[in-house]
Design a protein around this motif. Sequence first.
Motif, PDB file in Angstrom:
ATOM      1  N   ASN A   1     -22.903 -41.571  -9.379  1.00 18.59           N
ATOM      2  CA  ASN A   1     -24.003 -40.740  -9.836  1.00 18.59           C
ATOM      3  C   ASN A   1     -25.298 -41.534  -9.689  1.00 18.59           C
ATOM      4  OD1 ASN A   1     -25.521 -38.760 -10.946  1.00 18.59           O
ATOM      5  ND2 ASN A   1     -24.725 -38.985 -13.021  1.00 18.59           N
ATOM      6  N   SER A   2     -25.890 -41.467  -8.518  1.00 15.91           N
ATOM      7  CA  SER A   2     -27.046 -42.306  -8.219  1.00 15.91           C
ATOM      8  C   SER A   2     -28.378 -41.658  -8.578  1.00 15.91           C
ATOM      9  CB  SER A   2     -27.052 -42.678  -6.736  1.00 15.91           C
ATOM     10  OG  SER A   2     -27.180 -41.502  -5.968  1.00 15.91           O
ATOM     11  N   ASN A   3     -28.372 -40.363  -8.972  1.00 14.03           N
ATOM     12  CA  ASN A   3     -29.645 -39.718  -9.247  1.00 14.03           C
ATOM     13  C   ASN A   3     -29.940 -39.609 -10.738  1.00 14.03           C
ATOM     14  OD1 ASN A   3     -27.800 -37.797  -9.918  1.00 14.03           O
ATOM     15  ND2 ASN A   3     -28.517 -36.242  -8.499  1.00 14.03           N
ATOM     16  N   GLY A   4     -29.258 -40.328 -11.566  1.00 13.78           N
ATOM     17  CA  GLY A   4     -29.543 -40.359 -12.988  1.00 13.78           C
ATOM     18  C   GLY A   4     -29.110 -39.126 -13.750  1.00 13.78           C
ATOM     19  N   GLY A   5     -28.191 -38.358 -13.222  1.00 13.09           N
ATOM     20  CA  GLY A   5     -27.689 -37.192 -13.916  1.00 13.09           C
ATOM     21  C   GLY A   5     -28.467 -35.911 -13.656  1.00 13.09           C
ATOM     22  N   HIS A   6     -29.487 -35.950 -12.811  1.00 13.08           N
ATOM     23  CA  HIS A   6     -30.272 -34.769 -12.499  1.00 13.08           C
ATOM     24  C   HIS A   6     -29.718 -34.128 -11.237  1.00 13.08           C
ATOM     25  CE1 HIS A   6     -33.132 -35.980 -15.520  1.00 13.08           C
ATOM     26  NE2 HIS A   6     -33.218 -37.169 -14.948  1.00 13.08           N
ATOM     27  N   ASN A   7     -29.535 -32.820 -11.298  1.00 17.92           N
ATOM     28  CA  ASN A   7     -29.037 -32.104 -10.122  1.00 17.92           C
ATOM     29  C   ASN A   7     -30.183 -31.819  -9.170  1.00 17.92           C
ATOM     30  OD1 ASN A   7     -26.439 -32.023 -11.078  1.00 17.92           O
ATOM     31  ND2 ASN A   7     -26.720 -30.071 -12.121  1.00 17.92           N
ATOM     32  N   ASN A   8     -29.898 -31.866  -7.900  1.00 19.58           N
ATOM     33  CA  ASN A   8     -30.887 -31.527  -6.890  1.00 19.58           C
ATOM     34  C   ASN A   8     -30.963 -30.009  -6.766  1.00 19.58           C
ATOM     35  OD1 ASN A   8     -31.359 -34.220  -6.327  1.00 19.58           O
ATOM     36  ND2 ASN A   8     -29.669 -34.309  -4.884  1.00 19.58           N
ATOM     37  N   TRP A   9     -32.136 -29.488  -6.452  1.00 20.07           N
ATOM     38  CA  TRP A   9     -32.311 -28.039  -6.370  1.00 20.07           C
ATOM     39  C   TRP A   9     -31.483 -27.452  -5.246  1.00 20.07           C
ATOM     40  CZ3 TRP A   9     -34.169 -26.052  -1.851  1.00 20.07           C
ATOM     41  CH2 TRP A   9     -34.816 -26.937  -1.001  1.00 20.07           C
ATOM     42  N   TYR A  10     -31.277 -28.184  -4.162  1.00 24.97           N
ATOM     43  CA  TYR A  10     -30.543 -27.653  -3.023  1.00 24.97           C
ATOM     44  C   TYR A  10     -29.025 -27.739  -3.199  1.00 24.97           C
ATOM     45  CZ  TYR A  10     -30.844 -32.610  -1.920  1.00 24.97           C
ATOM     46  OH  TYR A  10     -30.812 -33.974  -1.996  1.00 24.97           O
ATOM     47  N   ALA A  11     -28.567 -28.291  -4.310  1.00 30.40           N
ATOM     48  CA  ALA A  11     -27.133 -28.354  -4.568  1.00 30.40           C
ATOM     49  C   ALA A  11     -26.624 -27.090  -5.242  1.00 30.40           C
ATOM     50  CB  ALA A  11     -26.820 -29.568  -5.436  1.00 30.40           C
ATOM     51  N   SER A  12     -27.531 -26.226  -5.677  1.00 28.37           N
ATOM     52  CA  SER A  12     -27.145 -24.996  -6.365  1.00 28.37           C
ATOM     53  C   SER A  12     -26.760 -23.922  -5.348  1.00 28.37           C
ATOM     54  CB  SER A  12     -28.311 -24.496  -7.220  1.00 28.37           C
ATOM     55  OG  SER A  12     -28.001 -23.244  -7.758  1.00 28.37           O
ATOM     56  N   PRO A  13     -25.610 -23.273  -5.524  1.00 26.85           N
ATOM     57  CA  PRO A  13     -25.215 -22.189  -4.602  1.00 26.85           C
ATOM     58  C   PRO A  13     -26.178 -21.000  -4.658  1.00 26.85           C
ATOM     59  CG  PRO A  13     -23.344 -22.879  -5.947  1.00 26.85           C
ATOM     60  CD  PRO A  13     -24.550 -23.580  -6.478  1.00 26.85           C
ATOM     61  N   LEU A  14     -26.801 -20.782  -5.809  1.00 24.77           N
ATOM     62  CA  LEU A  14     -27.745 -19.665  -5.935  1.00 24.77           C
ATOM     63  C   LEU A  14     -28.932 -19.845  -4.993  1.00 24.77           C
ATOM     64  CD1 LEU A  14     -28.449 -17.088  -7.445  1.00 24.77           C
ATOM     65  CD2 LEU A  14     -29.624 -18.497  -9.132  1.00 24.77           C
ATOM     66  N   VAL A  15     -29.388 -21.058  -4.818  1.00 28.46           N
ATOM     67  CA  VAL A  15     -30.500 -21.327  -3.897  1.00 28.46           C
ATOM     68  C   VAL A  15     -30.109 -20.971  -2.474  1.00 28.46           C
ATOM     69  CG1 VAL A  15     -31.939 -23.162  -2.930  1.00 28.46           C
ATOM     70  CG2 VAL A  15     -31.491 -23.093  -5.378  1.00 28.46           C
ATOM     71  N   TRP A  16     -28.899 -21.300  -2.075  1.00 27.39           N
ATOM     72  CA  TRP A  16     -28.444 -21.002  -0.715  1.00 27.39           C
ATOM     73  C   TRP A  16     -28.276 -19.495  -0.503  1.00 27.39           C
ATOM     74  CZ3 TRP A  16     -28.742 -24.355   3.073  1.00 27.39           C
ATOM     75  CH2 TRP A  16     -28.810 -25.707   2.750  1.00 27.39           C
ATOM     76  N   ILE A  17     -27.798 -18.782  -1.520  1.00 30.99           N
ATOM     77  CA  ILE A  17     -27.615 -17.334  -1.394  1.00 30.99           C
ATOM     78  C   ILE A  17     -28.968 -16.641  -1.278  1.00 30.99           C
ATOM     79  CG2 ILE A  17     -26.825 -15.284  -2.635  1.00 30.99           C
ATOM     80  CD1 ILE A  17     -24.557 -17.061  -3.766  1.00 30.99           C
ATOM     81  N   VAL A  18     -29.912 -17.012  -2.135  1.00 38.07           N
ATOM     82  CA  VAL A  18     -31.248 -16.414  -2.082  1.00 38.07           C
ATOM     83  C   VAL A  18     -31.937 -16.771  -0.765  1.00 38.07           C
ATOM     84  CG1 VAL A  18     -33.534 -16.459  -3.158  1.00 38.07           C
ATOM     85  CG2 VAL A  18     -31.489 -16.301  -4.584  1.00 38.07           C
ATOM     86  N   GLY A  19     -31.804 -17.987  -0.331  1.00 36.86           N
ATOM     87  CA  GLY A  19     -32.409 -18.400   0.936  1.00 36.86           C
ATOM     88  C   GLY A  19     -31.835 -17.637   2.119  1.00 36.86           C
ATOM     89  N   ALA A  20     -30.511 -17.435   2.133  1.00 31.52           N
ATOM     90  CA  ALA A  20     -29.878 -16.678   3.218  1.00 31.52           C
ATOM     91  C   ALA A  20     -30.321 -15.228   3.198  1.00 31.52           C
ATOM     92  CB  ALA A  20     -28.366 -16.777   3.108  1.00 31.52           C
ATOM     93  N   ALA A  21     -30.458 -14.644   1.999  1.00 35.25           N
ATOM     94  CA  ALA A  21     -30.899 -13.252   1.890  1.00 35.25           C
ATOM     95  C   ALA A  21     -32.324 -13.097   2.417  1.00 35.25           C
ATOM     96  CB  ALA A  21     -30.799 -12.785   0.439  1.00 35.25           C
ATOM     97  N   ILE A  22     -33.204 -14.016   2.070  1.00 34.04           N
ATOM     98  CA  ILE A  22     -34.589 -13.962   2.559  1.00 34.04           C
ATOM     99  C   ILE A  22     -34.626 -14.124   4.074  1.00 34.04           C
ATOM    100  CG2 ILE A  22     -36.795 -15.195   2.538  1.00 34.04           C
ATOM    101  CD1 ILE A  22     -36.296 -15.741  -0.445  1.00 34.04           C
ATOM    102  N   PHE A  23     -33.808 -15.026   4.596  1.00 33.07           N
ATOM    103  CA  PHE A  23     -33.767 -15.239   6.044  1.00 33.07           C
ATOM    104  C   PHE A  23     -33.297 -13.980   6.765  1.00 33.07           C
ATOM    105  CE2 PHE A  23     -31.320 -16.497   9.819  1.00 33.07           C
ATOM    106  CZ  PHE A  23     -32.339 -17.073  10.561  1.00 33.07           C
ATOM    107  N   ILE A  24     -32.268 -13.320   6.233  1.00 30.12           N
ATOM    108  CA  ILE A  24     -31.755 -12.101   6.870  1.00 30.12           C
ATOM    109  C   ILE A  24     -32.795 -10.989   6.805  1.00 30.12           C
ATOM    110  CG2 ILE A  24     -30.014 -10.284   6.638  1.00 30.12           C
ATOM    111  CD1 ILE A  24     -28.047 -12.526   5.828  1.00 30.12           C
TER     112      ILE A  24
END
Length: 68
Positions: A31-54
Amino acid sequence: MKKAYLSVVAALVSAITFAQEKKGELDVNINSNGGHNNWYASPLVWIVGAAIFILLLVALLRGGRSAD
């Protein structure tokens, strides 16, 4: 002579590998980032991004057609 040389080298390599110090316990902290999750690790971000792209892709492909 070649066999004697290889025997000596093999004995030295064997002695070196067995002479490694063994530690009691190994603790690996991945755990090298101090326990903070990256925004791009969330599946919701990928789903919303794919929907906008389509939606953008559909808008660009339909925008070239004429209404005639």
